[in-house]
Design a protein around this motif. Structure first.
Motif, PDB file in Angstrom:
ATOM      1  N   SER A  74       0.820  -1.211   0.000  1.00 43.85           N
ATOM      2  CA  SER A  74       0.000   0.000   0.000  1.00 43.85           C
ATOM      3  C   SER A  74       0.855   1.263   0.000  1.00 43.85           C
ATOM      4  CB  SER A  74      -0.941   0.002   1.209  1.00 43.85           C
ATOM      5  OG  SER A  74      -1.817  -1.109   1.168  1.00 43.85           O
ATOM      6  N   VAL A  75       1.940   1.249   0.785  1.00 41.73           N
ATOM      7  CA  VAL A  75       2.827   2.421   0.836  1.00 41.73           C
ATOM      8  C   VAL A  75       3.497   2.640  -0.519  1.00 41.73           C
ATOM      9  CG1 VAL A  75       4.958   3.335   1.826  1.00 41.73           C
ATOM     10  CG2 VAL A  75       3.216   2.323   3.317  1.00 41.73           C
ATOM     11  N   LEU A  76       4.045   1.572  -1.100  1.00 45.17           N
ATOM     12  CA  LEU A  76       4.705   1.694  -2.396  1.00 45.17           C
ATOM     13  C   LEU A  76       3.719   2.141  -3.478  1.00 45.17           C
ATOM     14  CD1 LEU A  76       7.056  -1.439  -2.440  1.00 45.17           C
ATOM     15  CD2 LEU A  76       7.689   0.953  -2.084  1.00 45.17           C
ATOM     16  N   ALA A  77       2.533   1.532  -3.479  1.00 43.41           N
ATOM     17  CA  ALA A  77       1.532   1.895  -4.478  1.00 43.41           C
ATOM     18  C   ALA A  77       1.056   3.326  -4.278  1.00 43.41           C
ATOM     19  CB  ALA A  77       0.350   0.933  -4.420  1.00 43.41           C
ATOM     20  N   GLY A  78       0.900   3.742  -3.020  1.00 48.10           N
ATOM     21  CA  GLY A  78       0.454   5.104  -2.741  1.00 48.10           C
ATOM     22  C   GLY A  78       1.461   6.135  -3.225  1.00 48.10           C
TER      23      GLY A  78
END
Length: 218
Positions: free
Chosen positions: A26-30
């Motif tokens: 989620s962090v990388l995608a965000g």
């Protein structure tokens, strides 16, 4: 019921591993979606119609396609064009591309709402385009769009649950694995719900901090 939660507790390593994968994904995608959104925003606002039209078509198509279907396309459809990705990379690519459309629209709206006076003052003082964007446009833009971007990151976290369909070992996949082996669906999935909730509360706390900073700046 207590016994069911005891079983889930014995599998806590699997759940925590799934939670870690969900968090990292989620962090990388965000971050990637936000950066791609920054690249798309000027295209959406371009005075050149072909550029604006292409950007608008991309944004509208992503906003109208269910994420579950798009994840299927990335994982099962891309190999038809010779692009083969593992399940983790496929999940990251799907989340990034899909949510970049929402990020671009969020940034476009925040950009349009910014007052013109500081920008005009920066131009009058001879700021270059890059310096003007970095010093004058970007800080208030991020503060204004921060709460909505935070909400979109929460949506990314929730969208990541769909990636269990491609056997990505995230939190929902871990809970499903526990219930399939031990037949404790309520305990497994309600535990996953609370873990998702805790993750989203952290995002909400960050969003609250951005909101307070924006209020102080105003």
């Amino acid at each position: 019921m207590i016994h069911d939660f005891g079983i889930v507790w014995t599998e806590r390593g699997l759940l925590l591993s799934g939670l870690a994968n969900t968090t990292i994904l989620s962090v990388l995608a965000g971050v990637a979606a936000l950066l791609l959104g920054f690249a798309l925003t000027p295209a959406l606002m371009s005075k050149y119609r072909p550029v604006a039209w292409a950007a608008r078509c991309f944004v509208d198509s992503m906003r109208c396609v269910p994420f579950l279907l798009f994840a299927y396309i990335v994982y099962y459809g891309f190999p038809s064009f010779g692009v083969r990705l593992d399940n983790w990379t496929s999940g990251l690519v799907a989340l990034t591309i899909y949510n970049a459309a929402y990020m671009a629209e969020i940034l476009r709206g925040a950009w349009m709402a910014q007052p013109r006076e500081p920008v005009e003052a920066g131009i009058a003082f001879g700021f270059s385009d890059i310096k003007l964007f970095r010093r004058i446009i970007l800080p208030p833009l991020l503060l204004a769009a921060g709460p909505v971007i935070g909400n979109q990151v929460i949506q990314i976290i929730k969208d990541s649950a769909f990636l269990t369909i491609i056997a990505l070992p995230e939190l929902t996949h871990a809970a499903s694995s526990i219930q399939s082996r031990h037949y404790v669906p309520f305990a497994a999935f309600i535990t996953a719900v609370f873990l998702y909730w805790g993750l989203c509360l952290l995002i909400e706390a960050g969003v609250g901090g951005i909101g307070r900073a924006a209020d102080v700046r105003r």
